[in-house]
Motif scaffolding. Structure first.
Motif, PDB file in Angstrom:
ATOM      1  N   LEU A  96       0.835  -1.205   0.000  1.00 30.35           N
ATOM      2  CA  LEU A  96       0.000   0.000   0.000  1.00 30.35           C
ATOM      3  C   LEU A  96       0.870   1.256   0.000  1.00 30.35           C
ATOM      4  CD1 LEU A  96      -3.037  -0.426   2.449  1.00 30.35           C
ATOM      5  CD2 LEU A  96      -3.105   0.094   0.008  1.00 30.35           C
ATOM      6  N   ASP A  97       1.899   1.245   0.824  1.00 26.69           N
ATOM      7  CA  ASP A  97       2.786   2.402   0.918  1.00 26.69           C
ATOM      8  C   ASP A  97       3.520   2.636  -0.406  1.00 26.69           C
ATOM      9  OD1 ASP A  97       1.995   2.662   3.542  1.00 26.69           O
ATOM     10  OD2 ASP A  97       3.792   1.720   4.378  1.00 26.69           O
ATOM     11  N   LEU A  98       3.898   1.543  -1.060  1.00 28.12           N
ATOM     12  CA  LEU A  98       4.607   1.653  -2.333  1.00 28.12           C
ATOM     13  C   LEU A  98       3.707   2.302  -3.384  1.00 28.12           C
ATOM     14  CD1 LEU A  98       7.236   0.906  -3.816  1.00 28.12           C
ATOM     15  CD2 LEU A  98       6.191  -1.293  -4.379  1.00 28.12           C
ATOM     16  N   LEU A  99       2.448   1.903  -3.417  1.00 30.87           N
ATOM     17  CA  LEU A  99       1.507   2.493  -4.364  1.00 30.87           C
ATOM     18  C   LEU A  99       1.238   3.956  -4.022  1.00 30.87           C
ATOM     19  CD1 LEU A  99      -0.422   2.225  -6.751  1.00 30.87           C
ATOM     20  CD2 LEU A  99      -2.145   1.329  -5.163  1.00 30.87           C
ATOM     21  N   ALA A 100       1.112   4.271  -2.734  1.00 27.98           N
ATOM     22  CA  ALA A 100       0.844   5.642  -2.303  1.00 27.98           C
ATOM     23  C   ALA A 100       1.990   6.577  -2.684  1.00 27.98           C
ATOM     24  CB  ALA A 100       0.619   5.687  -0.800  1.00 27.98           C
ATOM     25  N   ALA A 101       3.207   6.051  -2.686  1.00 26.51           N
ATOM     26  CA  ALA A 101       4.378   6.874  -2.992  1.00 26.51           C
ATOM     27  C   ALA A 101       4.343   7.388  -4.428  1.00 26.51           C
ATOM     28  CB  ALA A 101       5.662   6.084  -2.737  1.00 26.51           C
ATOM     29  N   ASP A 102       3.763   6.595  -5.351  1.00 30.73           N
ATOM     30  CA  ASP A 102       3.666   7.031  -6.745  1.00 30.73           C
ATOM     31  C   ASP A 102       2.495   6.318  -7.428  1.00 30.73           C
ATOM     32  OD1 ASP A 102       4.017   8.065  -9.244  1.00 30.73           O
ATOM     33  OD2 ASP A 102       5.883   7.008  -9.684  1.00 30.73           O
ATOM     34  N   PRO A 103       1.283   6.774  -7.163  1.00 31.59           N
ATOM     35  CA  PRO A 103       0.106   6.129  -7.762  1.00 31.59           C
ATOM     36  C   PRO A 103       0.036   6.290  -9.276  1.00 31.59           C
ATOM     37  CG  PRO A 103      -0.524   8.138  -6.598  1.00 31.59           C
ATOM     38  CD  PRO A 103       0.908   7.872  -6.268  1.00 31.59           C
ATOM     39  N   SER A 104       0.833   7.191  -9.839  1.00 32.17           N
ATOM     40  CA  SER A 104       0.784   7.430 -11.283  1.00 32.17           C
ATOM     41  C   SER A 104       1.345   6.277 -12.106  1.00 32.17           C
ATOM     42  CB  SER A 104       1.558   8.708 -11.635  1.00 32.17           C
ATOM     43  OG  SER A 104       2.947   8.558 -11.372  1.00 32.17           O
ATOM     44  N   VAL A 105       1.966   5.302 -11.442  1.00 29.73           N
ATOM     45  CA  VAL A 105       2.550   4.180 -12.193  1.00 29.73           C
ATOM     46  C   VAL A 105       1.482   3.300 -12.808  1.00 29.73           C
ATOM     47  CG1 VAL A 105       4.671   4.140 -10.838  1.00 29.73           C
ATOM     48  CG2 VAL A 105       2.734   2.751 -10.117  1.00 29.73           C
ATOM     49  N   VAL A 106       0.230   3.415 -12.343  1.00 30.21           N
ATOM     50  CA  VAL A 106      -0.871   2.649 -12.934  1.00 30.21           C
ATOM     51  C   VAL A 106      -2.044   3.587 -13.208  1.00 30.21           C
ATOM     52  CG1 VAL A 106      -0.291   0.421 -11.930  1.00 30.21           C
ATOM     53  CG2 VAL A 106      -1.707   2.004 -10.638  1.00 30.21           C
ATOM     54  N   HIS A 107      -2.846   3.242 -14.177  1.00 27.54           N
ATOM     55  CA  HIS A 107      -4.023   4.033 -14.507  1.00 27.54           C
ATOM     56  C   HIS A 107      -4.980   4.070 -13.318  1.00 27.54           C
ATOM     57  CE1 HIS A 107      -8.133   4.365 -16.498  1.00 27.54           C
ATOM     58  NE2 HIS A 107      -7.546   5.515 -16.791  1.00 27.54           N
ATOM     59  N   ARG A 108      -5.433   5.257 -12.956  1.00 27.42           N
ATOM     60  CA  ARG A 108      -6.332   5.478 -11.824  1.00 27.42           C
ATOM     61  C   ARG A 108      -5.718   4.950 -10.526  1.00 27.42           C
ATOM     62  NH1 ARG A 108     -12.281   3.732 -12.462  1.00 27.42           N
ATOM     63  NH2 ARG A 108     -12.512   5.302 -10.819  1.00 27.42           N
ATOM     64  N   GLY A 109      -4.430   5.188 -10.395  1.00 28.41           N
ATOM     65  CA  GLY A 109      -3.710   4.686  -9.228  1.00 28.41           C
ATOM     66  C   GLY A 109      -4.223   5.248  -7.914  1.00 28.41           C
ATOM     67  N   LYS A 110      -4.644   6.523  -7.921  1.00 25.77           N
ATOM     68  CA  LYS A 110      -5.154   7.111  -6.681  1.00 25.77           C
ATOM     69  C   LYS A 110      -6.444   6.435  -6.247  1.00 25.77           C
ATOM     70  CE  LYS A 110      -3.101  11.727  -7.086  1.00 25.77           C
ATOM     71  NZ  LYS A 110      -3.364  13.189  -7.167  1.00 25.77           N
ATOM     72  N   HIS A 111      -7.302   6.120  -7.207  1.00 29.97           N
ATOM     73  CA  HIS A 111      -8.553   5.423  -6.876  1.00 29.97           C
ATOM     74  C   HIS A 111      -8.252   4.025  -6.341  1.00 29.97           C
ATOM     75  CE1 HIS A 111     -12.651   3.896  -7.221  1.00 29.97           C
ATOM     76  NE2 HIS A 111     -12.141   2.847  -7.858  1.00 29.97           N
ATOM     77  N   ILE A 112      -7.340   3.332  -7.002  1.00 31.23           N
ATOM     78  CA  ILE A 112      -6.983   1.983  -6.568  1.00 31.23           C
ATOM     79  C   ILE A 112      -6.451   2.021  -5.136  1.00 31.23           C
ATOM     80  CG2 ILE A 112      -5.365   0.073  -6.931  1.00 31.23           C
ATOM     81  CD1 ILE A 112      -5.582   0.606  -9.940  1.00 31.23           C
ATOM     82  N   HIS A 113      -5.581   2.965  -4.860  1.00 32.39           N
ATOM     83  CA  HIS A 113      -5.026   3.057  -3.512  1.00 32.39           C
ATOM     84  C   HIS A 113      -6.115   3.351  -2.491  1.00 32.39           C
ATOM     85  CE1 HIS A 113      -3.229   5.162  -0.042  1.00 32.39           C
ATOM     86  NE2 HIS A 113      -2.334   4.199  -0.137  1.00 32.39           N
ATOM     87  N   LYS A 114      -7.011   4.277  -2.815  1.00 36.53           N
ATOM     88  CA  LYS A 114      -8.079   4.644  -1.886  1.00 36.53           C
ATOM     89  C   LYS A 114      -8.954   3.440  -1.550  1.00 36.53           C
ATOM     90  CE  LYS A 114     -12.110   7.684  -1.401  1.00 36.53           C
ATOM     91  NZ  LYS A 114     -12.923   8.751  -2.056  1.00 36.53           N
ATOM     92  N   VAL A 115      -9.340   2.674  -2.569  1.00 38.44           N
ATOM     93  CA  VAL A 115     -10.208   1.513  -2.342  1.00 38.44           C
ATOM     94  C   VAL A 115      -9.475   0.436  -1.543  1.00 38.44           C
ATOM     95  CG1 VAL A 115     -11.458  -0.372  -3.471  1.00 38.44           C
ATOM     96  CG2 VAL A 115     -11.622   1.950  -4.378  1.00 38.44           C
ATOM     97  N   LEU A 116      -8.229   0.176  -1.881  1.00 31.95           N
ATOM     98  CA  LEU A 116      -7.467  -0.834  -1.150  1.00 31.95           C
ATOM     99  C   LEU A 116      -7.220  -0.416   0.290  1.00 31.95           C
ATOM    100  CD1 LEU A 116      -4.789  -2.067  -3.717  1.00 31.95           C
ATOM    101  CD2 LEU A 116      -6.705  -3.371  -2.773  1.00 31.95           C
ATOM    102  N   GLU A 117      -6.951   0.859   0.494  1.00 33.47           N
ATOM    103  CA  GLU A 117      -6.739   1.345   1.858  1.00 33.47           C
ATOM    104  C   GLU A 117      -8.001   1.172   2.690  1.00 33.47           C
ATOM    105  OE1 GLU A 117      -4.240   5.037   3.602  1.00 33.47           O
ATOM    106  OE2 GLU A 117      -5.979   5.602   2.387  1.00 33.47           O
ATOM    107  N   GLN A 118      -9.157   1.461   2.108  1.00 28.89           N
ATOM    108  CA  GLN A 118     -10.424   1.241   2.806  1.00 28.89           C
ATOM    109  C   GLN A 118     -10.618  -0.246   3.102  1.00 28.89           C
ATOM    110  OE1 GLN A 118     -13.347   2.814   0.127  1.00 28.89           O
ATOM    111  NE2 GLN A 118     -13.089   4.946   0.798  1.00 28.89           N
ATOM    112  N   ALA A 119     -10.302  -1.082   2.119  1.00 27.94           N
ATOM    113  CA  ALA A 119     -10.481  -2.523   2.280  1.00 27.94           C
ATOM    114  C   ALA A 119      -9.607  -3.067   3.398  1.00 27.94           C
ATOM    115  CB  ALA A 119     -10.169  -3.237   0.962  1.00 27.94           C
TER     116      ALA A 119
END
Length: 317
Positions: A96-119
């Motif tokens: 999760l932290d790795l994705l948060a550091a640079d969510p731009s590496v995947v399409h809609r990375g911020k959304h993906i991180h937000k949903v996973l963090e909630q999960a």
């Protein structure tokens, strides 16, 4: 380069060293009468006759993906019932932290991180709740497995396929929760039940003073990509494998993976003297001593092997 990658390459000097440290074990499962005889002497015969009493459900279409997630999730599900489980210290949180550091590496990375963090937040609340339903805990473990995959292979690789599409379709964590196949949740829960008596035994031993280390790293882990094992209880290093078919070559190679971990423990901080393979689908727990695998007194052999291994790792680096 990871330890697994080294062990997969016959040209790797690290693999060669590990296999040469246990020459009899290296013969087990090779072709011919001698390979079968050596495998039998290590007790492989009993394991290869085991049937998968808890196979992957027939309804599953993508068996490979199911097997990978089920294995990782079961690891978390088991550790939830062992002492000191902490979401913050998991490989899932690292993902999760790795994705948060640079969510731009995947399409809609911020959304993906937000949903996973909630999960993962829901998973934590489920785990903390008294008397949570076994299926709820199994479902919670799936979120952690998904996040760990991000840490293991990187955000782009982990989220560019079906998993990424699944999370992007979800409006929130509840949507994501409802998208998990029931067959996966039930499979994890059933395998956890199968190893329940062993968990009780380990917990009693830990309460009596046995050391317990989840996801142990070793002094020389950094030399092979940060290698970590599943867990250590007392002098026993354990690897969880949700494989259905057990063969002699596979047992041999899994034992060399564990032996590699034991050699990476250069300072003997874990005091590893036994190696175990936990097979929840059979279900079966097989244990070998380092004495029998090395063919000599491990207490005498390990300091020499580890010293030579340290030199090799330094030269190879």
């Amino acid at each position: 380069m990871s330890l697994t990658s080294h062990l997969s390459s016959k040209e790797s000097p690290i693999r060669q060293f590990i296999y040469e440290s246990a020459p009899q074990l290296a013969l087990a499962g090779t072709r011919g009468h001698r390979g079968r005889a050596v495998a039998s002497s290590f007790g492989f015969d009993e394991l290869i006759t085991l049937e998968a009493r808890l196979p992957i459900p027939e309804a599953v279409k993508d068996r490979q993906s199911h097997a990978i997630v089920a294995g990782m999730a079961l690891d978390y599900r088991i550790r939830m019932e062992l002492p000191g489980f902490n979401f913050v210290d998991t490989m899932a949180q690292r993902g999760l932290d790795l994705l948060a550091a640079d969510p731009s590496v995947v399409h809609r990375g911020k959304h993906i991180h937000k949903v996973l963090e909630q999960a993962v937040g829901f998973a934590y609340l489920t785990w903390k709740e008294r008397d949570s339903h076994p299926l709820s805990l199994a479902r919670a473990s799936v979120y952690l497995a998904w996040c760990e995959s991000i840490a293991r292979i990187g955000p782009h690789e982990a989220l560019s396929g079906e998993l990424g599409r699944r999370i992007k379709r979800a409006k929130n964590a509840v949507d994501l929760m409802m998208s998990i196949d029931d067959s996966l949740v039930v499979d994890i829960a059933v395998m956890r039940d199968a190893v329940g008596p062993l968990l009780d035994e380990w917990n009693r031993g830990i309460e009596s003073g046995d050391d317990y280390v989840p996801n142990p790293h070793f002094l020389a882990s950094v030399a092979v990509g940060g290698a970590d094992a599943d867990w250590a209880v007392g002098d026993l290093l354990v690897e969880l494998k949700t494989r259905e078919e057990i063969t002699s070559p596979w047992i041999r190679d899994t034992l060399f993976q564990l032996l590699g971990y034991a050699l990476l423990d250069l300072d003997d901080s874990l005091g590893i003297r036994r190696l175990g393979i936990l097979l929840p689908r059979q279900p079966y727990f097989a244990v070998w001593t380092l004495d029998e695998l090395l063919g000599e007194d491990a207490s005498e052999a390990l300091p020499i092997l580890r010293a030579d291994f340290a030199v090799l790792l330094t030269d190879n680096g």
